[in-house]
Design a protein around this motif. Sequence first.
Motif, PDB file in Angstrom:
ATOM      1  N   THR A 120       0.831  -1.201   0.000  1.00 35.78           N
ATOM      2  CA  THR A 120       0.000   0.000   0.000  1.00 35.78           C
ATOM      3  C   THR A 120       0.868   1.254   0.000  1.00 35.78           C
ATOM      4  N   THR A 121       1.877   1.274   0.874  1.00 36.85           N
ATOM      5  CA  THR A 121       2.798   2.419   0.910  1.00 36.85           C
ATOM      6  C   THR A 121       3.573   2.536  -0.391  1.00 36.85           C
ATOM      7  N   TRP A 122       4.021   1.401  -0.916  1.00 42.68           N
ATOM      8  CA  TRP A 122       4.789   1.370  -2.166  1.00 42.68           C
ATOM      9  C   TRP A 122       3.974   1.950  -3.313  1.00 42.68           C
ATOM     10  N   ALA A 123       2.707   1.554  -3.413  1.00 41.96           N
ATOM     11  CA  ALA A 123       1.859   2.053  -4.494  1.00 41.96           C
ATOM     12  C   ALA A 123       1.582   3.543  -4.336  1.00 41.96           C
ATOM     13  N   MET A 124       1.294   3.969  -3.104  1.00 43.76           N
ATOM     14  CA  MET A 124       0.991   5.378  -2.892  1.00 43.76           C
ATOM     15  C   MET A 124       2.201   6.267  -3.170  1.00 43.76           C
ATOM     16  N   ASN A 125       3.403   5.741  -2.940  1.00 44.95           N
ATOM     17  CA  ASN A 125       4.612   6.529  -3.207  1.00 44.95           C
ATOM     18  C   ASN A 125       4.811   6.805  -4.687  1.00 44.95           C
ATOM     19  N   ALA A 126       4.115   6.049  -5.547  1.00 43.95           N
ATOM     20  CA  ALA A 126       4.224   6.281  -6.991  1.00 43.95           C
ATOM     21  C   ALA A 126       3.408   7.486  -7.432  1.00 43.95           C
ATOM     22  N   LEU A 127       2.584   8.028  -6.535  1.00 46.08           N
ATOM     23  CA  LEU A 127       1.695   9.124  -6.881  1.00 46.08           C
ATOM     24  C   LEU A 127       2.216  10.462  -6.365  1.00 46.08           C
ATOM     25  N   PRO A 128       1.951  11.530  -7.087  1.00 46.79           N
ATOM     26  CA  PRO A 128       2.224  12.870  -6.524  1.00 46.79           C
ATOM     27  C   PRO A 128       1.253  13.144  -5.394  1.00 46.79           C
ATOM     28  N   ASN A 129       1.608  14.093  -4.542  1.00 48.80           N
ATOM     29  CA  ASN A 129       0.814  14.366  -3.343  1.00 48.80           C
ATOM     30  C   ASN A 129      -0.642  14.704  -3.645  1.00 48.80           C
ATOM     31  N   ASP A 130      -0.890  15.398  -4.758  1.00 44.00           N
ATOM     32  CA  ASP A 130      -2.256  15.819  -5.047  1.00 44.00           C
ATOM     33  C   ASP A 130      -3.135  14.682  -5.553  1.00 44.00           C
ATOM     34  N   LEU A 131      -2.561  13.511  -5.822  1.00 46.20           N
ATOM     35  CA  LEU A 131      -3.353  12.377  -6.306  1.00 46.20           C
ATOM     36  C   LEU A 131      -3.429  11.230  -5.301  1.00 46.20           C
ATOM     37  N   ILE A 132      -2.799  11.398  -4.145  1.00 52.14           N
ATOM     38  CA  ILE A 132      -2.795  10.311  -3.164  1.00 52.14           C
ATOM     39  C   ILE A 132      -4.207   9.981  -2.688  1.00 52.14           C
ATOM     40  N   ASN A 133      -5.042  11.001  -2.516  1.00 50.30           N
ATOM     41  CA  ASN A 133      -6.415  10.728  -2.064  1.00 50.30           C
ATOM     42  C   ASN A 133      -7.182   9.912  -3.094  1.00 50.30           C
ATOM     43  N   HIS A 134      -6.952  10.176  -4.386  1.00 48.99           N
ATOM     44  CA  HIS A 134      -7.613   9.397  -5.428  1.00 48.99           C
ATOM     45  C   HIS A 134      -7.061   7.967  -5.463  1.00 48.99           C
ATOM     46  N   GLY A 135      -5.760   7.836  -5.287  1.00 46.68           N
ATOM     47  CA  GLY A 135      -5.160   6.504  -5.266  1.00 46.68           C
ATOM     48  C   GLY A 135      -5.673   5.672  -4.103  1.00 46.68           C
ATOM     49  N   THR A 136      -5.843   6.310  -2.952  1.00 50.68           N
ATOM     50  CA  THR A 136      -6.389   5.605  -1.795  1.00 50.68           C
ATOM     51  C   THR A 136      -7.808   5.133  -2.063  1.00 50.68           C
ATOM     52  N   SER A 137      -8.605   5.971  -2.703  1.00 47.21           N
ATOM     53  CA  SER A 137      -9.980   5.589  -3.028  1.00 47.21           C
ATOM     54  C   SER A 137     -10.023   4.420  -3.993  1.00 47.21           C
ATOM     55  N   VAL A 138      -9.167   4.467  -5.012  1.00 50.04           N
ATOM     56  CA  VAL A 138      -9.117   3.371  -5.984  1.00 50.04           C
ATOM     57  C   VAL A 138      -8.684   2.082  -5.296  1.00 50.04           C
ATOM     58  N   ASN A 139      -7.669   2.172  -4.453  1.00 46.95           N
ATOM     59  CA  ASN A 139      -7.165   1.001  -3.753  1.00 46.95           C
ATOM     60  C   ASN A 139      -8.238   0.385  -2.851  1.00 46.95           C
ATOM     61  N   ASN A 140      -8.938   1.217  -2.092  1.00 47.66           N
ATOM     62  CA  ASN A 140      -9.983   0.712  -1.203  1.00 47.66           C
ATOM     63  C   ASN A 140     -11.136   0.099  -1.980  1.00 47.66           C
ATOM     64  N   THR A 141     -11.479   0.704  -3.118  1.00 51.42           N
ATOM     65  CA  THR A 141     -12.559   0.157  -3.943  1.00 51.42           C
ATOM     66  C   THR A 141     -12.191  -1.220  -4.473  1.00 51.42           C
ATOM     67  N   PHE A 142     -10.978  -1.347  -4.990  1.00 50.41           N
ATOM     68  CA  PHE A 142     -10.531  -2.638  -5.515  1.00 50.41           C
ATOM     69  C   PHE A 142     -10.436  -3.681  -4.406  1.00 50.41           C
ATOM     70  N   ARG A 143     -10.098  -3.254  -3.201  1.00 51.46           N
ATOM     71  CA  ARG A 143     -10.037  -4.195  -2.074  1.00 51.46           C
ATOM     72  C   ARG A 143     -11.392  -4.838  -1.833  1.00 51.46           C
ATOM     73  N   GLN A 144     -12.435  -4.021  -1.835  1.00 52.80           N
ATOM     74  CA  GLN A 144     -13.768  -4.558  -1.603  1.00 52.80           C
ATOM     75  C   GLN A 144     -14.216  -5.462  -2.741  1.00 52.80           C
ATOM     76  N   ILE A 145     -13.920  -5.041  -3.970  1.00 49.55           N
ATOM     77  CA  ILE A 145     -14.293  -5.862  -5.124  1.00 49.55           C
ATOM     78  C   ILE A 145     -13.551  -7.188  -5.093  1.00 49.55           C
ATOM     79  N   ALA A 146     -12.251  -7.137  -4.802  1.00 46.43           N
ATOM     80  CA  ALA A 146     -11.450  -8.359  -4.780  1.00 46.43           C
ATOM     81  C   ALA A 146     -11.907  -9.295  -3.673  1.00 46.43           C
ATOM     82  N   GLY A 147     -12.224  -8.738  -2.507  1.00 42.32           N
ATOM     83  CA  GLY A 147     -12.704  -9.578  -1.428  1.00 42.32           C
ATOM     84  C   GLY A 147     -13.993 -10.291  -1.788  1.00 42.32           C
ATOM     85  N   SER A 148     -14.903  -9.562  -2.449  1.00 41.04           N
ATOM     86  CA  SER A 148     -16.175 -10.162  -2.858  1.00 41.04           C
ATOM     87  C   SER A 148     -15.968 -11.214  -3.942  1.00 41.04           C
ATOM     88  N   LEU A 149     -15.179 -10.880  -4.953  1.00 41.71           N
ATOM     89  CA  LEU A 149     -14.936 -11.831  -6.040  1.00 41.71           C
ATOM     90  C   LEU A 149     -14.182 -13.059  -5.552  1.00 41.71           C
TER      91      LEU A 149
END
Length: 211
Positions: A120-149
């Motif tokens: 999670t930290t590794w992926a977020m470090n690939a983003l500029p500061n102004d996009l970290i909130n969007h990256g966190t949202s995408v990551n959390n969304t995929f977590r829920q989808i992956a858990g369900s699938l």
Amino acid sequence: RDFCLSRGLGDVYKRQVVQAALLSVGILLPIYLQSLLGYSATESGLVLLPGALIMGIMGPIAGRWFDRHGPRVLAVAGTLMLTIGTVMLAFLGPEVSLVYVAVVMAIRLFGMALINMTITTWAMNALPNDLINHGTSVNNTFRQIAGSLGTAILTSVFAMVSVSLMATESTTLAGVHGVDAAFGVSAVLCAIGFIPVSYTHLRAHETGRNL
């Protein structure tokens, strides 16, 4: 673009594999221990306790290891432990010690502790500061989808294998083989997680950067 094409895509995949493996085991293991082997709910819960304690303790320790050794070492080690533990679960039989299951689960959750924070930290470090909130949202969304699938796929594998074997085996034995098959599929998904790890390893050598 950096999040998807640099480290993000592989790390998101690994995170989703971890989430699917975690949630699916939470469903399959109680079925195996309680419905098939006849253990109580308390005994089934206590099997998970050592691994849960290890996972909680390892959180801050993994953070220090991340700063000292970098993310790639922890990601590889965690994925390896998760895969080994899941493979061991794929060979459970109709008679198994609770201690054995507890040890295997501790191995898996130790690996998850290394992977969760790291990727999670590794992926977020690939983003500029102004996009970290969007990256966190995408990551959390995929977590829920992956858990369900992951839960849907593995429980479907369990059900299909169990039903197909009931004509020739007892209900208990067919159910055990169904659980083994589901954990086998989970082990394959965990093993695939080594692909993005290997990819970033090659890129690190090619570019000379500490990915």
